[in-house]
Design an enzyme around this catalytic site. Structure first.
Site, PDB file in Angstrom:
ATOM      1  N   GLY A 386       0.833  -1.193   0.000  1.00 61.33           N
ATOM      2  CA  GLY A 386       0.000   0.000   0.000  1.00 61.33           C
ATOM      3  C   GLY A 386       0.866   1.240   0.000  1.00 61.33           C
ATOM      4  N   CYS A 387       0.366   2.314   0.583  1.00 60.92           N
ATOM      5  CA  CYS A 387       1.122   3.563   0.655  1.00 60.92           C
ATOM      6  C   CYS A 387       2.414   3.340   1.437  1.00 60.92           C
ATOM      7  CB  CYS A 387       0.289   4.641   1.322  1.00 60.92           C
ATOM      8  SG  CYS A 387       1.198   6.186   1.611  1.00 60.92           S
ATOM      9  N   PHE A 388       3.567   3.624   0.806  1.00 65.03           N
ATOM     10  CA  PHE A 388       4.837   3.293   1.464  1.00 65.03           C
ATOM     11  C   PHE A 388       5.127   4.144   2.691  1.00 65.03           C
ATOM     12  CE2 PHE A 388       7.112   5.510  -2.396  1.00 65.03           C
ATOM     13  CZ  PHE A 388       6.544   6.730  -2.067  1.00 65.03           C
ATOM     14  N   TRP A 389       4.448   5.272   2.871  1.00 69.45           N
ATOM     15  CA  TRP A 389       4.639   6.059   4.098  1.00 69.45           C
ATOM     16  C   TRP A 389       4.340   5.196   5.326  1.00 69.45           C
ATOM     17  CZ3 TRP A 389       1.383  11.091   2.961  1.00 69.45           C
ATOM     18  CH2 TRP A 389       2.022  11.837   1.962  1.00 69.45           C
TER      19      TRP A 389
END
Length: 535
Positions: A386-389
């Protein structure tokens, strides 16, 4: 069905419930059923949409609110009149496209006059329901760092299966044996401020390690002996008998257990004239312990022992510092390699302090980190979920994870930017490069943690979630076939336990095929939390 909102008998309803979809096809809308128990109150609480939505979306979203058990503002004057006469608040919901959810707009006046006391009004209403459909629309994601704002509707318990996978090593072991029937030894971590495990070693462990050191070192460490004056030679045969002004930087660790104790920066000016190594301070006060002499003892010196083993090191003389036997120590220089004497026990469990870019390390701490970078045999692997953050923030908190970088991998487009990955057909996934210490976190355990922290189940996904090409797809990219085999074993175990196929892509990838993301994406959540003062 999952209870979303529970109320007392004198409020509007008993529960909002969401039935699980079964055997559904295509788009399946949320079906929130409202049950009320007090006939003196309005038939339905009142809600309205705020913010801009297209005419087509408005009709759909109002239908969702209606199915959730709300009367829509303006749809029936009777409801509004009843709400006004009984001081019933009108709840406002805003559609957030990025999360595909209706979010409650909380205003101060909502809580005036105690109108909402006892009510748990749902902050989020997923627009889609059913495990597969939510994943199709929103992919895999995590709660944001403070675990209060869902990143997508997949994080709402009404429609997800996140965290279902429980690796065998994570299951509570009973009756003193593990899953394999072997005797289990419970060992709790006792981390120092620098992230080292100071759990006291068992006596048999100490004796076993002592067999591999010199007889002089054994005499000092186990029997309280003392080095001959002016013989400052460590257990690994590094001689400090000369001047200490031009020494190569490095760290001193206990010859048994490998606990880091001092650095060359901590050496006292008295070392040159003293018959033994003299230090002004330890790396951390938690890494050493004092043993006080009994009142009637002839020797009233304050003994210094290693906190991990309890082994004798030397003595403490207040302002004159620590007088330590060199034979009790191993020395590791910053610009050298002493592989034959390095113990993995010296490796930290947590790197949070030593790698924190927002904290300036002391000279001694920089030396410690430099020596660790030189000697710890690390490995790397790429994870996407998903969002790498948020994936990066979750992975950095695992024991044994040394460092992380976010970037792009899995596609064919060279040196992509974030905009390229978002707007072009690059086939790259947002991934996190994890550098880890396999002596602390074995590759299989790391794979299990990754699979357990998101939902890797097979879905009929498209767009950003598409298997093999989606930006937010679940994937493991390994540096070699050996780690690929470990990843495939973990995936197979997960499939067996969940009784579902997984969408997780596993394959070997050359390090040159990983493209580091822009600086603004690195450690994003960690920087945001540091700025906001959250831990």
């Amino acid at each position: 069905a999952l209870v979303l909102l529970s109320t007392s008998q004198d409020k509007y309803c008993e529960a909002f419930t969401i039935p699980r979809a079964s055997g559904h096809t295509g788009r399946s809308r949320v079906d929130l059923q409202l049950h009320h128990s007090n006939s003196n109150l309005p038939e339905k609480p009142v809600a309205c949409l705020v913010g801009y939505v297209s005419p087509d979306q408005k009709g759909e979203l109002e239908h969702i609110l209606s199915k959730a058990g709300y009367a829509l503002q303006g749809e029936d004057a009777t409801f509004e009149e009843q709400a006004g006469s009984l001081n019933v608040p009108v709840l406002k919901y805003k559609y957030v496209k990025a999360t595909a959810m209706l979010k409650l707009v909380e205003e101060e006046h909502m809580y005036e006059n105690g109108l909402l006391d006892g009510m748990e009004v749902p902050r989020y209403i997923p627009v889609q329901s059913g495990e597969e459909n939510v994943l199709v629309a929103n992919g895999w994601s995590f709660l944001d760092p403070d675990e209060s704002e869902p990143i997508s509707s997949f994080d709402i318990d009404a429609a997800n299966a996140e965290g279902q996978y429980k690796p065998k090593w994570g299951v509570v072991e009973e009756e003193g044996v593990n899953a394999n029937g072997e005797e289990r030894i419970h060992q709790e971590l006792q981390l120092s401020d620098l992230g080292f495990n100071l759990r006291r070693m068992e006596s048999n462990e100490i004796i076993l390690e002592a067999e591999g050191i010199s007889s002089l070192s054994r005499s000092v460490l186990l029997e309280g002996g003392t080095d001959e004056p002016n013989i400052k030679i460590t257990n690994n045969e590094i001689d400090f008998s000369g001047s200490v002004s031009d020494l190569d930087p490095g760290i001193f660790v206990c010859a048994i257990g490998g606990n880091p104790l001092f650095t060359t920066n901590d050496l006292s000016p008295l070392t040159g004239s003293s018959g033994w190594l003299s230090f002004a301070r330890p790396i951390s006060e938690k890494h050493i312990e004092f043993v006080y002499a009994e009142k009637d003892a002839f020797d009233q010196r304050l003994e210094v022992v290693d906190s991990k083993t309890g082994c004798h090191l030397g003595h403490y003389f207040g302002a004159d510092g620590y007088c330590i036997n060199a034979s009790a120590l191993n020395f590791f220089p910053l610009n050298g390699n002493e592989e034959s004497h390095w113990k993995t026990a010296t490796n930290p469990v947590s790197w949070n302090t030593l790698r924190n870019p927002m904290v300036e390390l002391s000279v001694s701490e920089r030396i410690v980190k430099g020596v660790l970078d030189q000697n710890v045999q690390s490995q790397k692997v790429l994870f996407g979920a998903g969002c790498f953050w948020h994936v990066e923030y979750a992975l950095r908190r695992l024991p044994g994870v040394i460092d992380t970088r976010v970037g792009y991998a899995g596609g064919t487009y060279p040196n992509p930017s974030y905009e390229d990955v978002c707007n072009k057909d690059t086939s790259h996934a947002e991934v996190v490069e994890v550098t880890f210490d396999p002596s602390v976190c074995e590759p299989r355990r790391l794979m299990d943690c990754f699979l357990a922290m998101h939902d890797p189940t097979m879905v009929r996904a498209h767009g950003k979630r598409a298997q093999g090409s989606g930006q937010y797809r679940s994937c493991i990219f390994t540096p070699d076939s050996e780690m690929e085999h470990i990843a495939l074993e973990a995936v197979t175990e997960c499939i067996i336990q969940l009784a579902k196929m997984l969408s997780t892509e596993v394959r070997t990838m050359d390090s040159n095929d990983f493209w580091v993301a822009e600086d603004r994406h690195q450690l994003h959540d960690e920087r945001v939390k540091n700025k906001e003062g959250d831990d």
